[in-house]
Motif scaffolding. Structure first.
Motif, PDB file in Angstrom:
ATOM      1  N   GLN A  64       0.833  -1.208   0.000  1.00 55.08           N
ATOM      2  CA  GLN A  64       0.000   0.000   0.000  1.00 55.08           C
ATOM      3  C   GLN A  64       0.872   1.264   0.000  1.00 55.08           C
ATOM      4  N   ILE A  65       1.986   1.216   0.767  1.00 54.06           N
ATOM      5  CA  ILE A  65       2.844   2.410   0.845  1.00 54.06           C
ATOM      6  C   ILE A  65       3.540   2.656  -0.495  1.00 54.06           C
ATOM      7  N   LEU A  66       3.956   1.569  -1.153  1.00 57.44           N
ATOM      8  CA  LEU A  66       4.709   1.731  -2.408  1.00 57.44           C
ATOM      9  C   LEU A  66       3.833   2.050  -3.616  1.00 57.44           C
ATOM     10  N   LEU A  67       2.548   1.679  -3.535  1.00 62.22           N
ATOM     11  CA  LEU A  67       1.693   1.816  -4.732  1.00 62.22           C
ATOM     12  C   LEU A  67       1.645   3.239  -5.304  1.00 62.22           C
ATOM     13  N   PRO A  68       1.371   4.289  -4.489  1.00 60.56           N
ATOM     14  CA  PRO A  68       1.316   5.631  -5.084  1.00 60.56           C
ATOM     15  C   PRO A  68       2.654   6.036  -5.697  1.00 60.56           C
ATOM     16  N   LEU A  69       3.785   5.665  -5.030  1.00 66.08           N
ATOM     17  CA  LEU A  69       5.109   5.989  -5.585  1.00 66.08           C
ATOM     18  C   LEU A  69       5.314   5.281  -6.919  1.00 66.08           C
ATOM     19  N   ALA A  70       4.936   3.987  -6.956  1.00 61.27           N
ATOM     20  CA  ALA A  70       5.124   3.199  -8.181  1.00 61.27           C
ATOM     21  C   ALA A  70       4.282   3.773  -9.316  1.00 61.27           C
ATOM     22  N   ALA A  71       3.067   4.198  -8.977  1.00 58.09           N
ATOM     23  CA  ALA A  71       2.192   4.744 -10.032  1.00 58.09           C
ATOM     24  C   ALA A  71       2.755   6.071 -10.548  1.00 58.09           C
ATOM     25  N   ALA A  72       3.245   6.925  -9.627  1.00 57.52           N
ATOM     26  CA  ALA A  72       3.714   8.254 -10.043  1.00 57.52           C
ATOM     27  C   ALA A  72       5.049   8.186 -10.771  1.00 57.52           C
ATOM     28  N   TYR A  73       5.912   7.237 -10.368  1.00 54.58           N
ATOM     29  CA  TYR A  73       7.267   7.200 -10.935  1.00 54.58           C
ATOM     30  C   TYR A  73       7.483   5.992 -11.833  1.00 54.58           C
ATOM     31  N   ASN A  74       6.415   5.443 -12.398  1.00 57.66           N
ATOM     32  CA  ASN A  74       6.569   4.200 -13.176  1.00 57.66           C
ATOM     33  C   ASN A  74       7.559   4.366 -14.330  1.00 57.66           C
ATOM     34  N   ALA A  75       7.659   5.592 -14.878  1.00 58.57           N
ATOM     35  CA  ALA A  75       8.542   5.787 -16.031  1.00 58.57           C
ATOM     36  C   ALA A  75      10.014   5.777 -15.631  1.00 58.57           C
ATOM     37  N   VAL A  76      10.304   6.105 -14.353  1.00 63.16           N
ATOM     38  CA  VAL A  76      11.727   6.183 -13.984  1.00 63.16           C
ATOM     39  C   VAL A  76      12.217   4.909 -13.297  1.00 63.16           C
ATOM     40  N   VAL A  77      11.307   3.937 -13.085  1.00 60.09           N
ATOM     41  CA  VAL A  77      11.747   2.677 -12.468  1.00 60.09           C
ATOM     42  C   VAL A  77      12.525   1.872 -13.512  1.00 60.09           C
ATOM     43  N   PRO A  78      13.793   1.515 -13.226  1.00 60.61           N
ATOM     44  CA  PRO A  78      14.563   0.786 -14.233  1.00 60.61           C
ATOM     45  C   PRO A  78      14.016  -0.630 -14.448  1.00 60.61           C
TER      46      PRO A  78
END
Ligand SMILES: C[S@@+](CC[C@H](N)C(=O)[O-])C[C@H]1O[C@@H](n2cnc3c(N)ncnc32)[C@H](O)[C@@H]1O
Length: 249
Positions: A64-78
């Protein structure tokens, strides 16, 4: 159908909790003093809290904590991060594909119900087939110093977690073996416990009947052995209405 529903309900709760928090953030945007990653983490924390209130297990908190970060930064996740996440998941849910047994854990109320079963049975040896993070084994070993409590597990990271748990607890009467449930000799145990899935139940009960001594007890959490009437059913007073099915060999 029931199992599909059970799998979907937690995800629906995640969607509801994330959705409620996102709606609140959008509504109150002007008056929220933080922004950027901090806001996303706060959003995740709030969703995790709502998820817990909706009955989600603590396992969902990091997701739950990581989901908003993952959604917002999906383009920069290698790309390697997805591979790494896949490998970690595989090392945890090792037996999901091959044995069709995922990882979910026996809760504390059920540990206590098992404690009573061990006392009533006057058991001196116990095995948890597929011992997960080791909670059942360490709890029973601690409660019954005269009991030899053993767990067998093959999911690498989960097994490692149970060994670390045991190192921290230092219980001389508990042990964990990296071993398949199919290779464990059940004749050594007074009580054999499992919390698996409907799929292995017929085969594991055949093994229990072939190897366990007369008078010993085979206990299955939640999953019955098809076409075999249990000798007793323990109804646990927990939120998921756990049932322990007891089969006297
Ligand atoms: C539902 S979990 C139960 C964990 C633990 N017994 C508990 O109740 O807290 C089932 C466990 O069985 C393990 N498992 C499934 N098939 C197995 C096998 N063939 N050999 C060893 N472990 C197995 C899985 O990796 C998983 O950790």
């Amino acid at each position: 159908m029931n199992s599909i529903r059970r799998q979907l309900i937690p995800w629906l709760k995640v969607l509801v909790s994330q959705g409620v928090v996102l709606a609140l953030v959008l509504w109150l945007r002007e008056s929220i003093p933080v922004d950027g990653p901090l806001l996303l983490v706060a959003q995740g924390l709030a969703a995790a809290l709502i998820g817990r209130l909706l009955g989600l297990s603590p396992f969902w908190i990091p997701i739950q904590i990581l989901l908003p970060l993952a959604a917002a930064y999906n383009a920069v996740v290698p790309a390697w991060a997805y591979l790494a996440a896949f490998i970690v998941c595989a090392l945890i849910y090792w037996n999901s594909a091959s044995e069709q047994v995922p990882l979910y854990l026996t809760n504390r109320r059920t540990w206590q119900a098992l404690d009573t079963v061990i006392s009533e049975q006057k058991a001196t040896s116990f095995v948890d087939l597929g011992s997960g993070m080791g909670g059942v084994v360490t709890f029973l070993a601690d409660a019954h110093p005269g009991l030899r409590a053993r767990g067998v597990e093959t999911a690498p990271l989960v097994f490692l977690a149970s060994r670390i748990r045991l190192m921290l607890r230092r219980l001389p009467n508990a042990e964990f073996a990296y071993r398949s449930i199919w290779d464990e000799d059940l004749s050594a145990h007074d009580v054999v416990y499992c919390f698996l899935s409907p799929v292995p139940m017929p085969r594991i009960f055949l093994k229990a009947k072939a190897e366990m001594r007369p008078g010993t007890l085979f206990v299955s959490n939640s999953f019955t052995v098809p076409d075999v009437e249990p000798d007793a059913v323990v109804e646990v007073d927990d939120t998921r209405k756990t049932r322990l099915y007891l089969y006297r060999i």
